[in-house]
Motif scaffolding. Structure first.
Motif, short mmCIF file in Angstrom:
data_model
loop_
_atom_site.label_atom_id
_atom_site.label_comp_id
_atom_site.label_asym_id
_atom_site.label_seq_id
_atom_site.Cartn_x
_atom_site.Cartn_y
_atom_site.Cartn_z
N TRP A 175 -6.32 6.85 -8.38
CA TRP A 175 -6.72 7.65 -7.23
C TRP A 175 -7.06 9.08 -7.62
O TRP A 175 -7.78 9.78 -6.91
N MET A 177 -3.67 3.69 -1.14
CA MET A 177 -3.91 2.92 -2.36
C MET A 177 -3.17 1.60 -2.36
O MET A 177 -2.09 1.48 -1.79
N ALA A 229 -5.14 9.58 -0.30
CA ALA A 229 -5.60 8.21 -0.52
C ALA A 229 -4.63 7.23 0.13
O ALA A 229 -3.45 7.53 0.29
N TYR A 283 0.84 -1.19 0.00
CA TYR A 283 0.00 0.00 0.00
C TYR A 283 0.88 1.24 0.00
O TYR A 283 1.97 1.25 0.55
N ARG A 301 -10.59 10.22 -7.57
CA ARG A 301 -11.20 10.26 -6.25
C ARG A 301 -11.02 11.60 -5.56
O ARG A 301 -11.62 11.85 -4.52
N GLN A 302 -10.17 12.47 -6.09
CA GLN A 302 -9.95 13.76 -5.45
C GLN A 302 -11.18 14.63 -5.61
O GLN A 302 -11.78 14.69 -6.67
#
Length: 66
Positions: free
Chosen positions: A61, A52, A50, A35, A64-65
């Motif tokens: 990612w 990830m 994140a 990760y 996702r912001q």
């Protein structure tokens, strides 16, 4: 302490230690698991964007912001 908590502690102690992966986003890898913690260094705090899994497609990612 688990691997993610340990990594967050390390980021707090030395936020500039890890390399940039995108613009002002840095990535710290956990020791035991695959990760990465993506974060930015703001003026008064560290913003974690994140946590990830590193086997996922790089850059997933970003969508996702907020």
């Amino acid at each position: 302490m688990n691997a993610v908590e340990d990594a967050v502690y390390q980021i707090r102690e030395s936020p500039n230690r890890w390399s940039l992966v995108d613009d002002n986003v840095r990535r710290c890898l956990t020791r035991k698991f695959t990760y990465g913690i993506l974060y930015t260094i703001e003026q008064d705090y560290i913003l974690i964007l994140a946590v990830m899994h590193c086997s996922r497609e790089p850059g997933y990612w970003k969508s996702r912001q907020g």
